[in-house]
Design a protein around this motif. Structure first.
Motif, PDB file in Angstrom:
ATOM      1  N   VAL A 180    -137.655  -8.818  68.231  1.00  0.00           N
ATOM      2  CA  VAL A 180    -137.733  -7.356  68.121  1.00  0.00           C
ATOM      3  C   VAL A 180    -138.405  -6.692  69.314  1.00  0.00           C
ATOM      4  O   VAL A 180    -138.363  -5.462  69.441  1.00  0.00           O
ATOM      5  N   LEU A 181    -139.031  -7.483  70.191  1.00  0.00           N
ATOM      6  CA  LEU A 181    -139.775  -6.883  71.302  1.00  0.00           C
ATOM      7  C   LEU A 181    -138.883  -6.027  72.209  1.00  0.00           C
ATOM      8  O   LEU A 181    -139.315  -4.938  72.629  1.00  0.00           O
ATOM      9  N   PRO A 182    -137.666  -6.461  72.564  1.00  0.00           N
ATOM     10  CA  PRO A 182    -136.832  -5.591  73.412  1.00  0.00           C
ATOM     11  C   PRO A 182    -136.625  -4.209  72.800  1.00  0.00           C
ATOM     12  O   PRO A 182    -136.758  -3.191  73.492  1.00  0.00           O
ATOM     13  N   ASN A 183    -136.316  -4.171  71.496  1.00  0.00           N
ATOM     14  CA  ASN A 183    -136.102  -2.874  70.843  1.00  0.00           C
ATOM     15  C   ASN A 183    -137.384  -2.058  70.781  1.00  0.00           C
ATOM     16  O   ASN A 183    -137.371  -0.837  70.991  1.00  0.00           O
ATOM     17  N   LEU A 184    -138.506  -2.722  70.497  1.00  0.00           N
ATOM     18  CA  LEU A 184    -139.775  -2.004  70.419  1.00  0.00           C
ATOM     19  C   LEU A 184    -140.142  -1.402  71.765  1.00  0.00           C
ATOM     20  O   LEU A 184    -140.592  -0.253  71.858  1.00  0.00           O
ATOM     21  N   LEU A 185    -139.921  -2.177  72.827  1.00  0.00           N
ATOM     22  CA  LEU A 185    -140.252  -1.683  74.175  1.00  0.00           C
ATOM     23  C   LEU A 185    -139.341  -0.529  74.585  1.00  0.00           C
ATOM     24  O   LEU A 185    -139.800   0.430  75.217  1.00  0.00           O
ATOM     25  N   THR A 186    -138.083  -0.610  74.267  1.00  0.00           N
ATOM     26  CA  THR A 186    -137.189   0.496  74.623  1.00  0.00           C
ATOM     27  C   THR A 186    -137.538   1.751  73.821  1.00  0.00           C
ATOM     28  O   THR A 186    -137.420   2.874  74.338  1.00  0.00           O
ATOM     29  N   GLU A 187    -137.988   1.567  72.578  1.00  0.00           N
ATOM     30  CA  GLU A 187    -138.436   2.717  71.781  1.00  0.00           C
ATOM     31  C   GLU A 187    -139.636   3.394  72.424  1.00  0.00           C
ATOM     32  O   GLU A 187    -139.724   4.628  72.478  1.00  0.00           O
ATOM     33  N   LEU A 188    -140.592   2.581  72.899  1.00  0.00           N
ATOM     34  CA  LEU A 188    -141.846   3.125  73.410  1.00  0.00           C
ATOM     35  C   LEU A 188    -141.735   3.648  74.833  1.00  0.00           C
ATOM     36  O   LEU A 188    -142.518   4.517  75.243  1.00  0.00           O
ATOM     37  N   THR A 189    -140.775   3.119  75.616  1.00  0.00           N
ATOM     38  CA  THR A 189    -140.695   3.498  77.035  1.00  0.00           C
ATOM     39  C   THR A 189    -139.476   4.341  77.372  1.00  0.00           C
ATOM     40  O   THR A 189    -139.431   4.955  78.442  1.00  0.00           O
ATOM     41  N   SER A 190    -138.477   4.337  76.487  1.00  0.00           N
ATOM     42  CA  SER A 190    -137.197   5.015  76.745  1.00  0.00           C
ATOM     43  C   SER A 190    -136.499   4.461  77.984  1.00  0.00           C
ATOM     44  O   SER A 190    -135.727   5.162  78.644  1.00  0.00           O
ATOM     45  N   LEU A 191    -136.770   3.192  78.288  1.00  0.00           N
ATOM     46  CA  LEU A 191    -136.161   2.531  79.437  1.00  0.00           C
ATOM     47  C   LEU A 191    -135.045   1.607  78.958  1.00  0.00           C
ATOM     48  O   LEU A 191    -135.045   1.167  77.817  1.00  0.00           O
ATOM     49  N   PRO A 192    -134.082   1.287  79.867  1.00  0.00           N
ATOM     50  CA  PRO A 192    -133.090   0.264  79.514  1.00  0.00           C
ATOM     51  C   PRO A 192    -133.776  -1.079  79.301  1.00  0.00           C
ATOM     52  O   PRO A 192    -134.890  -1.313  79.792  1.00  0.00           O
ATOM     53  N   VAL A 193    -133.088  -1.995  78.607  1.00  0.00           N
ATOM     54  CA  VAL A 193    -133.675  -3.277  78.269  1.00  0.00           C
ATOM     55  C   VAL A 193    -134.132  -4.033  79.518  1.00  0.00           C
ATOM     56  O   VAL A 193    -135.227  -4.634  79.538  1.00  0.00           O
ATOM     57  N   GLY A 194    -133.312  -4.008  80.578  1.00  0.00           N
ATOM     58  CA  GLY A 194    -133.655  -4.741  81.806  1.00  0.00           C
ATOM     59  C   GLY A 194    -134.978  -4.295  82.400  1.00  0.00           C
ATOM     60  O   GLY A 194    -135.801  -5.113  82.815  1.00  0.00           O
ATOM     61  N   GLU A 195    -135.204  -2.987  82.436  1.00  0.00           N
ATOM     62  CA  GLU A 195    -136.458  -2.469  82.994  1.00  0.00           C
ATOM     63  C   GLU A 195    -137.614  -2.656  82.015  1.00  0.00           C
ATOM     64  O   GLU A 195    -138.748  -2.928  82.414  1.00  0.00           O
ATOM     65  N   ALA A 196    -137.331  -2.504  80.730  1.00  0.00           N
ATOM     66  CA  ALA A 196    -138.383  -2.684  79.727  1.00  0.00           C
ATOM     67  C   ALA A 196    -138.887  -4.122  79.711  1.00  0.00           C
ATOM     68  O   ALA A 196    -140.046  -4.381  79.364  1.00  0.00           O
ATOM     69  N   ALA A 197    -138.030  -5.081  80.110  1.00  0.00           N
ATOM     70  CA  ALA A 197    -138.422  -6.489  80.124  1.00  0.00           C
ATOM     71  C   ALA A 197    -139.613  -6.744  81.039  1.00  0.00           C
ATOM     72  O   ALA A 197    -140.397  -7.671  80.815  1.00  0.00           O
ATOM     73  N   ARG A 198    -139.748  -5.935  82.084  1.00  0.00           N
ATOM     74  CA  ARG A 198    -140.900  -6.096  82.981  1.00  0.00           C
ATOM     75  C   ARG A 198    -142.203  -5.873  82.222  1.00  0.00           C
ATOM     76  O   ARG A 198    -143.203  -6.561  82.456  1.00  0.00           O
ATOM     77  N   TRP A 199    -142.192  -4.891  81.329  1.00  0.00           N
ATOM     78  CA  TRP A 199    -143.395  -4.650  80.527  1.00  0.00           C
ATOM     79  C   TRP A 199    -143.631  -5.806  79.560  1.00  0.00           C
ATOM     80  O   TRP A 199    -144.774  -6.133  79.242  1.00  0.00           O
ATOM     81  N   GLY A 200    -142.550  -6.435  79.110  1.00  0.00           N
ATOM     82  CA  GLY A 200    -142.703  -7.616  78.259  1.00  0.00           C
ATOM     83  C   GLY A 200    -143.425  -8.734  78.981  1.00  0.00           C
ATOM     84  O   GLY A 200    -144.285  -9.413  78.399  1.00  0.00           O
TER      85      GLY A 200
END
Length: 420
Positions: free
Chosen positions: A31-51
């Motif tokens: 669920v982390l990809p979806n949670l990060l995109t919810e919190l950052t409004s970024l595409p999955v690829g960019e949100a992965a950096r925060w992961g």
């Protein structure tokens, strides 16, 4: 609390606690990809950096705080540290579930790393209730808990993720709170008053703890070997998904199945097999078997190109799990009862440091050797791991030989009677 602890109940609580802790990462993965995109409004690829950054901050907190919790357990006892940590984990899961921005999620993962360092107090608890000859096999139960949590985490996270990206964390909070209640009523204190010592900040950090514990040269040697082993062993969570996709063209379900096999295998090897082997061949021999099996697995995985062969050598990787409780048992027998928490905290710090170093080294080497501008060799991370295992074995072997010689000299067969 009773001075003669109910060992069965204590083992159950420790096992559940460490299983829940091990579930933490797996619970987040689906669920982390979806949670990060919810919190950052970024595409999955960019949100992965925060992961990736969340993984680093978690490991960094474990590195820094492992000795602190271990030393606190040496001062105040294992019971309060374990119970407070479990309650903190419950609150932390709730904070993740309610996180309203990325900063809150980072704070929550920092807390996760601190509370997750409970491994040091749990290991010290096992040391307290185990005879020296039984410590290695009982430490194996900790690895078995990791194996179970490693399997259950992604399964529960994936199933509950169907109800939303935050649902798994509400479940984690509930499980952790119920385990806290269970521990509150059944968990006895095991650290005797005479084995407690004053809390000292100079020893309650990884550098101070290292300076104090490593005054014992044998511990110093084994700790260095363990650090190299951990860096090598974390090649699996670092690059396994990328490696198997690149080399075997495995699908996510294929990767998940292989990880489930590993998780169940770890639970069997560390929860059962080590208990059978320990009395028969001894902890030192178990350590060398574990290191040898890891070396075979790494060397083979570096060069094989057929997915079905990977499962044969995953078996060697599973057997390699014998090394972790063997390392821990050997070191635990070398320190005093009032320093068990400190030692286990230092071991947790070594694991945290490895979780920072290994992902960087392994992913960068994988990326370098799979790019079009270099020699194509996706197995490069496993070669690095194999070299680290050889170094770990070379460092540990002199200690094991010295121990075996001392054991032989002190054995009844070597003691001649006056008539002889």
């Amino acid at each position: 609390m009773s001075s003669s602890p109910n060992r069965s109940s204590a083992f159950v609580f420790i096992f559940i606690t460490l299983t829940i802790n091990a579930m933490g990462i797996g619970l987040m993965m689906p669920v982390l990809p979806n949670l990060l995109t919810e919190l950052t409004s970024l595409p999955v690829g960019e949100a992965a950096r925060w992961g990736g950054a969340l993984s680093v901050i978690f490991a960094l907190m474990q590195f820094l705080c492992g000795p602190t919790l271990g030393n606190l357990s040496d001062r105040f006892g294992r019971r309060p540290v374990l119970l407070i940590s479990m309650l903190t984990v419950a609150a932390d899961y709730l904070l993740i579930a309610l996180s309203w921005n990325l900063a809150v999620l980072f704070i929550a993962r920092m807390i996760s790393g601190i509370a997750g360092a409970t491994h040091s107090a749990a290991s010290a608890y096992i040391a307290d209730i185990s005879d020296k000859k039984d410590r290695a096999k009982n430490f194996g139960l900790l690895g078995a808990a990791f194996g179970v949590g490693f399997v259950l985490g992604p399964v529960i996270g994936g199933l509950l993720g169907e109800f939303g990206s935050r649902a798994p964390f509400y479940a984690g909070a509930a499980l952790s709170f119920l385990n806290f209640v269970f521990g509150y009523f059944i968990l006895p204190e095991t650290l005797k008053p005479e084995n407690r010592r004053s809390f000292d900040w100079k020893r309650a950090n990884p550098f101070g703890a290292l300076k104090h514990v490593s005054a014992n040269k044998d511990v110093q040697v084994l700790l260095l070997a363990l650090l190299l082993f951990d860096i090598a062993h974390y090649v699996y969570p670092s690059v396994w998904s990328y490696f198997t996709t690149e080399v075997f063209a495995w699908t996510p379900s294929d990767i998940g199945l292989s990880l489930a096999v590993v998780g169940f295998g770890y639970a069997f090897v560390q929860g059962y097999l080590i208990r059978v082997l320990d009395h028969r061949i001894g902890t030192g021999a178990i350590l060398m078997i574990g290191l040898t099996c890891n070396l075979i697995a790494f060397a083979a995985l570096a060069f094989i190109r057929d997915g079905w062969l990977a499962y044969a050598f995953i078996g060697f990787a599973i057997m390699g799990a014998l090394a972790t409780p063997a390392f821990t048992g050997l070191m635990s027998n070398l320190v005093a009862d009032d320093a068990q928490g400190e030692l286990q905290g230092l071991i947790a710090s070594a694991a945290g440091l490895s979780m920072i170093i290994s992902p960087f080294v392994m992913t960068q080497s994988f990326s370098y050797f799979t790019s079009s501008s270099t020699v194509y060799f996706p197995g490069a991370p496993f070669v690095i791991s194999a070299v680290l295992i050889i170094l770990a074995a070379m460092i540990a072997l002199p200690f094991l030989k010295k121990q075996a010689k001392a054991t032989a000299e002190n054995s009844p067969k070597s003691q001649k009677t006056p008539a002889e």
